[in-house]
Design a protein around this motif. Structure first.
Motif, PDB file in Angstrom:
ATOM      1  N   THR A  30       0.830  -1.209   0.000  1.00 57.37           N
ATOM      2  CA  THR A  30       0.000   0.000   0.000  1.00 57.37           C
ATOM      3  C   THR A  30       0.861   1.255   0.000  1.00 57.37           C
ATOM      4  OG1 THR A  30      -1.748  -1.175   1.196  1.00 57.37           O
ATOM      5  CG2 THR A  30      -1.799   1.241   1.255  1.00 57.37           C
ATOM      6  N   ASP A  31       1.847   1.294   0.899  1.00 52.11           N
ATOM      7  CA  ASP A  31       2.667   2.495   1.057  1.00 52.11           C
ATOM      8  C   ASP A  31       3.648   2.697  -0.092  1.00 52.11           C
ATOM      9  OD1 ASP A  31       1.380   2.944   3.444  1.00 52.11           O
ATOM     10  OD2 ASP A  31       2.981   2.094   4.681  1.00 52.11           O
ATOM     11  N   GLN A  32       4.201   1.600  -0.615  1.00 52.36           N
ATOM     12  CA  GLN A  32       5.279   1.706  -1.584  1.00 52.36           C
ATOM     13  C   GLN A  32       4.827   1.574  -3.045  1.00 52.36           C
ATOM     14  OE1 GLN A  32       8.365  -1.066  -0.359  1.00 52.36           O
ATOM     15  NE2 GLN A  32       8.181  -0.421   1.772  1.00 52.36           N
ATOM     16  N   ALA A  33       3.595   1.106  -3.268  1.00 55.62           N
ATOM     17  CA  ALA A  33       3.139   0.919  -4.648  1.00 55.62           C
ATOM     18  C   ALA A  33       1.783   1.559  -4.905  1.00 55.62           C
ATOM     19  CB  ALA A  33       3.088  -0.575  -4.988  1.00 55.62           C
ATOM     20  N   LEU A  34       0.770   1.194  -4.143  1.00 59.74           N
ATOM     21  CA  LEU A  34      -0.581   1.640  -4.462  1.00 59.74           C
ATOM     22  C   LEU A  34      -0.752   3.151  -4.303  1.00 59.74           C
ATOM     23  CD1 LEU A  34      -2.719  -1.221  -2.851  1.00 59.74           C
ATOM     24  CD2 LEU A  34      -1.739  -1.076  -5.156  1.00 59.74           C
ATOM     25  N   VAL A 177      -5.962   8.209   1.270  1.00 57.97           N
ATOM     26  CA  VAL A 177      -4.951   8.747   2.185  1.00 57.97           C
ATOM     27  C   VAL A 177      -5.501   9.753   3.194  1.00 57.97           C
ATOM     28  CG1 VAL A 177      -3.156   8.396   0.465  1.00 57.97           C
ATOM     29  CG2 VAL A 177      -4.249  10.622   0.628  1.00 57.97           C
ATOM     30  N   GLU A 178      -6.726  10.266   2.995  1.00 61.51           N
ATOM     31  CA  GLU A 178      -7.271  11.260   3.925  1.00 61.51           C
ATOM     32  C   GLU A 178      -8.510  10.736   4.647  1.00 61.51           C
ATOM     33  OE1 GLU A 178      -7.712  15.095   2.110  1.00 61.51           O
ATOM     34  OE2 GLU A 178      -5.738  15.005   1.142  1.00 61.51           O
ATOM     35  N   SER A 179      -9.587  10.539   3.903  1.00 65.22           N
ATOM     36  CA  SER A 179     -10.813  10.035   4.515  1.00 65.22           C
ATOM     37  C   SER A 179     -11.716   9.483   3.435  1.00 65.22           C
ATOM     38  CB  SER A 179     -11.544  11.158   5.266  1.00 65.22           C
ATOM     39  OG  SER A 179     -12.810  10.715   5.738  1.00 65.22           O
ATOM     40  N   ASP A 188      -5.971   2.844   5.759  1.00 63.45           N
ATOM     41  CA  ASP A 188      -6.021   2.279   7.103  1.00 63.45           C
ATOM     42  C   ASP A 188      -6.957   1.081   7.150  1.00 63.45           C
ATOM     43  OD1 ASP A 188      -4.312   4.279   7.838  1.00 63.45           O
ATOM     44  OD2 ASP A 188      -5.787   5.430   8.992  1.00 63.45           O
ATOM     45  N   THR A 189      -8.091   1.195   6.467  1.00 63.98           N
ATOM     46  CA  THR A 189      -9.033   0.079   6.413  1.00 63.98           C
ATOM     47  C   THR A 189      -8.382  -1.133   5.761  1.00 63.98           C
ATOM     48  OG1 THR A 189     -10.919   1.594   6.261  1.00 63.98           O
ATOM     49  CG2 THR A 189     -11.280  -0.671   5.522  1.00 63.98           C
ATOM     50  N   ILE A 194      -9.343  -4.630   7.598  1.00 68.75           N
ATOM     51  CA  ILE A 194      -9.591  -5.863   6.851  1.00 68.75           C
ATOM     52  C   ILE A 194      -8.536  -6.889   7.233  1.00 68.75           C
ATOM     53  CG2 ILE A 194      -9.591  -6.871   4.527  1.00 68.75           C
ATOM     54  CD1 ILE A 194     -10.666  -4.271   3.462  1.00 68.75           C
ATOM     55  N   PRO A 195      -8.919  -8.142   7.459  1.00 71.34           N
ATOM     56  CA  PRO A 195      -7.905  -9.168   7.746  1.00 71.34           C
ATOM     57  C   PRO A 195      -6.853  -9.222   6.648  1.00 71.34           C
ATOM     58  CG  PRO A 195     -10.110 -10.017   8.179  1.00 71.34           C
ATOM     59  CD  PRO A 195     -10.294  -8.673   7.517  1.00 71.34           C
TER      60      PRO A 195
END
Length: 346
Positions: A30-34, A177-179, A188-189, A194-195
């Motif tokens: 998520t952080d490095q690609a999406l 990234v915000e809401s 975050d979800t 989410i598992p």
């Protein structure tokens, strides 16, 4: 096919082998690609909107070239971020229908241009059909000679559709990234709520959907492999001749999400379970990306005049799809299919 030989060894692979944790893998992807990919798409879409307004304000040949260049960059950036449209906020936000619904309808676009409708961003975003807007519609009216592209009605659609594209891509980025829907950021979800096993299933499902569409429904049909006879128009390509760039960007998006060289990545997790599967994925991705980058003409032209040149690309992408769908699902003990929280809750 090579993928079949890999299945025999899966039971012998260390299913309990050490490797990065699933939560860490999802967070890293998520952080490095999406998020970087969707940020790039939002920035490129904003630049397209600026260039479109600049061209229509000046009607200068250099401004026309700049607008077409901006379209190409926006298209490539959007395709590189495609994975984020298969799950999460994209469905509720109707992102794809506003940015790049395929195929467009040239007849319906012509009907809109010939109507009395006021073509502005409000109309294009809320009332125009999905087949009359998005990157495909901008391509249709922009990639003409400078005088025709600069005609008033064409410019109205170009600028309005480009504004909607910019707003929609920015809204998707902000949802991640915000809401999202008044709640926490979707990132975050996806990484916490989410598992992790389910989130991995969503991510691998996106890989499967992309490679399935490219191989089975597009290249396979165009080459007559998955259709009774060749259907060249199955390759989604318009006046810009951008199909090769589209395919390459989508595969680069998958490669970035795997980030196989990083031991704490999804590719690292796969490698911890089976180096053979990881090596095959890396090889097929690189072969496909390099072969597509080497194409020197629009893909529809190649499919018509020299179809054998596209067969190895089709075969590699088809094999990638089967590896993701079979080997990776088995190795990671995941279920394909997207989480039922996408688009419905915040």
């Amino acid at each position: 096919m090579r993928w079949m030989s890999l299945l025999a060894g899966l039971l012998l692979v260390g299913a309990c082998a050490s490797g990065p944790g699933e939560a860490e893998v999802v967070s890293n992807a998520t952080d490095q690609a999406l998020i970087p990919a969707m940020t790039g798409a939002a920035e490129a879409a904003g630049a397209l909107s600026t260039a479109a307004f600049g061209f229509c304000a000046s009607a200068h040949p250099k401004a026309h070239e700049a607008a077409m260049d901006a379209w190409n960059r926006a298209k490539e950036a959007w395709e590189a971020s495609e994975l984020t449209t298969f799950f999460g906020p994209a469905e509720m936000l109707r992102t794809v229908s506003k940015v790049d619904y395929n195929p467009i309808s040239q007849d319906e676009i012509d009907a809109l241009l010939g109507s009395d409708a006021v073509i502005d961003a409000a109309y294009v975003g809320d009332r125009a059909s999905s087949v009359q807007r998005g990157l495909g519609a901008v391509e249709y009216v922009l990639f003409r000679d400078e005088a025709e592209a600069g005609e008033a009605r064409n410019c109205e659609l170009t600028t309005a559709a480009a504004e909607v594209i910019a707003d929609a891509t920015r809204a998707l980025q902000e949802a991640w990234v915000e809401s999202f829907d008044g709640g926490e950021p979707w990132a975050d979800t996806f990484t916490v709520t989410i598992p992790s096993n389910q989130a991995l299933g969503d991510l691998v499902s996106a890989f499967v959907e992309t490679t399935k569409r490219q191989s089975l429904f597009e290249l396979g049909k165009a080459l007559g492999i998955s259709a009774p006879q060749p259907e060249i128009e199955a390759i989604p390509e318009g006046a810009a001749g951008a199909a090769a760039a589209m395919y390459r960007s989508q595969l680069v998006g998958i490669r970035d999400a795997l980030a196989g060289g990083n031991p704490d990545s999804l590719g690292g997790l796969i490698r911890a379970r089976s180096a053979e599967v990881a090596d095959t994925i890396d090889l097929l991705l690189e072969q496909s990306i390099e072969a597509i980058a080497a194409l020197d003409r629009p893909m529809r032209d190649i499919a018509r005049d020299d179809p054998e040149r596209l067969v190895p690309i089709y075969e590699d992408i088809a094999e990638l799809r089967m590896i993701f769908e079979a080997d990776v699902v088995s190795l990671l003990d995941i279920t394909l299919g997207f989480s039922d929280t996408d688009g419905d809750t915040g």
